[in-house]
Design an enzyme around this catalytic site. Structure first.
Site, PDB file in Angstrom:
ATOM      1  N   TYR A  29       0.834  -1.200   0.000  1.00 30.85           N
ATOM      2  CA  TYR A  29       0.000   0.000   0.000  1.00 30.85           C
ATOM      3  C   TYR A  29       0.873   1.256   0.000  1.00 30.85           C
ATOM      4  O   TYR A  29       1.811   1.396   0.779  1.00 30.85           O
ATOM      5  CB  TYR A  29      -0.923   0.037   1.220  1.00 30.85           C
ATOM      6  CG  TYR A  29      -1.568   1.388   1.426  1.00 30.85           C
ATOM      7  CD1 TYR A  29      -2.552   1.840   0.546  1.00 30.85           C
ATOM      8  CD2 TYR A  29      -1.167   2.233   2.466  1.00 30.85           C
ATOM      9  CE1 TYR A  29      -3.123   3.089   0.703  1.00 30.85           C
ATOM     10  CE2 TYR A  29      -1.744   3.481   2.629  1.00 30.85           C
ATOM     11  CZ  TYR A  29      -2.715   3.903   1.751  1.00 30.85           C
ATOM     12  OH  TYR A  29      -3.282   5.137   1.898  1.00 30.85           O
ATOM     13  N   ASN A  48       2.082  10.601   6.685  1.00 32.11           N
ATOM     14  CA  ASN A  48       0.994   9.794   7.242  1.00 32.11           C
ATOM     15  C   ASN A  48       1.231   9.566   8.732  1.00 32.11           C
ATOM     16  O   ASN A  48       1.467   8.454   9.185  1.00 32.11           O
ATOM     17  CB  ASN A  48       0.937   8.470   6.481  1.00 32.11           C
ATOM     18  CG  ASN A  48      -0.309   7.659   6.792  1.00 32.11           C
ATOM     19  OD1 ASN A  48      -0.281   6.439   6.729  1.00 32.11           O
ATOM     20  ND2 ASN A  48      -1.392   8.306   7.129  1.00 32.11           N
ATOM     21  N   ARG A 107     -11.480  31.613  47.338  1.00 28.99           N
ATOM     22  CA  ARG A 107     -11.598  30.462  48.240  1.00 28.99           C
ATOM     23  C   ARG A 107     -11.497  29.126  47.500  1.00 28.99           C
ATOM     24  O   ARG A 107     -10.905  28.164  48.005  1.00 28.99           O
ATOM     25  CB  ARG A 107     -12.938  30.548  48.981  1.00 28.99           C
ATOM     26  CG  ARG A 107     -13.107  29.477  50.000  1.00 28.99           C
ATOM     27  CD  ARG A 107     -14.384  29.531  50.818  1.00 28.99           C
ATOM     28  NE  ARG A 107     -15.414  30.422  50.388  1.00 28.99           N
ATOM     29  CZ  ARG A 107     -16.720  30.111  50.407  1.00 28.99           C
ATOM     30  NH1 ARG A 107     -17.115  28.906  50.773  1.00 28.99           N
ATOM     31  NH2 ARG A 107     -17.626  30.995  50.042  1.00 28.99           N
ATOM     32  N   HIS A 126      -1.140  17.231  -2.022  1.00 30.97           N
ATOM     33  CA  HIS A 126      -1.551  17.669  -0.686  1.00 30.97           C
ATOM     34  C   HIS A 126      -1.100  19.099  -0.387  1.00 30.97           C
ATOM     35  O   HIS A 126      -1.317  19.582   0.721  1.00 30.97           O
ATOM     36  CB  HIS A 126      -1.007  16.720   0.385  1.00 30.97           C
ATOM     37  CG  HIS A 126      -1.927  15.582   0.681  1.00 30.97           C
ATOM     38  ND1 HIS A 126      -3.108  15.747   1.375  1.00 30.97           N
ATOM     39  CD2 HIS A 126      -1.853  14.263   0.363  1.00 30.97           C
ATOM     40  CE1 HIS A 126      -3.715  14.580   1.480  1.00 30.97           C
ATOM     41  NE2 HIS A 126      -2.989  13.666   0.876  1.00 30.97           N
TER      42      HIS A 126
END
Length: 516
Positions: A60, A202, A286, A90
């Site tokens: 892949y 990735n 407080r 990208h």
């Protein structure tokens, strides 16, 4: 960078949040481990990938397209071009750019992951990442465009593009092409090998790096807000019994009790107990340990999540060169960082809200127990035209409201993307960016509160309502240091530069605070 810097070794021991922060600020030089086991992992990963390619293995992102295109086989003669195309398509990031400091943290975070030895990357790639850190050649990375799975693909493409000489970088206080910067530094771009584009992009390096920086600022903020609460209590003539150790022994949250102990010390409770005429102060004083304490108690598990992600191999597929396995999974998913950042920004925004309430109390004559209206130090008739901290308090409300608005968790806004292959995504990078914005806004409110409390204490001392000699050495020293850049506001003047300077000092951790 200075050659005498201590090295930060990638590929051996775990890297900490503090080490990422320090290398982002030029506090380390980067080096790769010379450990034989590390070198073997890198060598075997490259060898195994080459072997599979020669055997026409189906891998892949190496011999196939990406994501939903994984069924598209890539012809052998085009395999070498695939990583370059991944980085190019990208290149669509938008928004503001990460700063050089943030970019250095991102480079370091990606190097930590790749140096685990399960990404199949070459020595050329690892060495160039090291050289970029050491020569301060930092990719210009847009902040917008990542859904946090498959990791930070789009922003990390700007690292991949820089490595091959195709994107812009920060270098020598300029923005220029990486090809030009490499030439000036005596370096050469590389050609990405099969799998290397995917290995760079990735993963979760952007969200994780930003998480490291956010954590570091939040940890300091927790201590600073503790000190400011003590100062606000002094300014308001508060009751130091609210922080008594016996009181807190019956509710044993360790972080909360640490905060109470620090405030009690700052108020010099045992030597100069401050028993005001009021039995109970308002909640913003407080209950401060119970509010700051939530952040303090959450810091350990934030650290665990962030550092585990940082020290992981988080790309896909995982390349086990030694065992000769290709393992397809989803380690790019940024769910842990998303949860840590969504949670951290809530803790931090509560600090903004707490600080805002303290300022509101100090400026209001109905609640500030004798301090002048709006904390002005003007005298006589001059009080009628001077308004002191009035607008600063309005600003605090604006900054706090914006911080609170951003506490909506990003992680629940998963969107199905990429032809429904990425049908459940983390939004971890958006969560991290939101957290950094909340940090900035909160530091603005905290800076204003610090100045207001300092002004209030000065007014009490001037009116003989507070004995300066009763202050602890640490509190007195900090007030003296603040006097170096903050003159008491008697006549109204613009305070924007003062606020920015104070915020800068907070982000630089100017004041040494408590030992944990």
């Amino acid at each position: 960078m200075e050659s005498g810097l201590k090295p930060l070794i990638f590929g051996s021991a775990r890297i900490t949040i503090e080490e990422v922060v320090k290398i982002s600020q030029h506090g380390f030089k980067a080096e790769l481990s010379k450990d034989a086991s590390f070198e073997n992992k890198i060598n075997q990963g490259v060898r195994f990938l080459e072997q599979l390619l020669q055997e026409e293995g189906h891998i892949y992102g190496v011999t196939t397209g990406y994501g939903d295109s994984c069924t598209v086989a890539v012809p052998d003669e085009l395999v070498d071009e695939l990583p370059m195309h991944l980085s190019r398509f990208h290149g669509c990031g938008l928004g503001e750019f990460f700063s050089p400091t943030q970019g250095r943290a991102i480079l370091a975070a990606r190097l930590v992951s790749l140096a685990k030895g399960y990404s199949g990357v070459s020595w050329d790639l690892l060495n160039l990442l090291v050289d970029m850190l050491n020569h301060d050649i930092i990719p210009v990375i847009p902040q917008e465009g990542s859904v946090g799975a498959s990791g930070d693909l789009t922003p990390l493409s700007y690292i991949a593009g820089a490595l091959i000489g195709e994107r812009d970088v920060y270098y020598q206080d300029k923005i220029m092409s990486s090809a030009e910067a490499f030439q000036l530094a005596g370096l050469n771009p590389i050609k990405l090998r099969p799998k290397e584009g995917l290995a760079i992009m990735n993963g979760t390096a952007v969200m994780t790096a930003i998480a490291c920086l956010a954590y570091d600022r939040a940890a300091y903020l927790s201590k600073l807000m503790t000190r400011i609460t003590a100062l606000s209590s002094l300014a308001l003539k508060g009751n130091s019994n609210h922080f008594d150790d016996i009181l807190f022994s019956v509710k044993p949250h360790p972080g909360q009790n640490q905060i109470a102990s620090w405030i009690q010390h700052d108020l010099n409770h045992h030597t100069h107990p401050r028993n005001s005429q009021r039995l109970q102060d308002r909640y913003s004083i407080r209950c401060a340990p119970h509010i700051i304490g939530v952040l303090q108690d959450c810091l350990p598990w934030f650290r665990s999540m962030i550092e585990n992600e940082l020290n992981s191999a988080n790309d896909n597929p995982i390349i086990d060169g030694v065992g000769e396995h290709i393992l397809h999974g989803g380690h790019f998913y940024g769910g842990h960082i998303a949860m840590a950042m969504d949670s951290l920004k809530n803790c931090v925004a509560n600090i903004a809200d707490l600080a805002d309430r303290q300022v509101a109390t100090m400026v209001d004559v109905k609640m500030n127990h004798g301090l002048p209206s709006n904390l002005t130090a003007a005298k006589g008739d001059r009080q009628s035209i001077n308004h002191g901290f009035k607008a600063i308090q309005i600003g605090c409300s604006a900054w706090t409201a914006e911080a609170l608005k951003l506490t909506m968790p990003a992680s629940v806004f998963s969107r199905s993307t990429e032809c429904h292959n990425q049908d459940k995504v983390s939004m971890g990078t958006i969560a991290a960016r939101d957290c950094m914005r909340v940090m900035q806004l909160t530091e603005q409110v905290v800076a204003a509160t610090l100045l207001a409390a300092t002004q209030g204490i000065r007014l009490r001392i001037e009116n003989n309502e507070l004995n300066e000699n009763s202050l602890t050495e640490e509190v007195s020293s900090m007030l003296d240091d603040i006097s170096r850049f903050f003159a008491t506001i008697d006549e109204d003047r613009p305070t924007d530069k003062l606020l920015r300077e104070t915020i800068s000092y907070i982000q630089q951790k100017r004041w040494d605070l408590y030992e944990s």
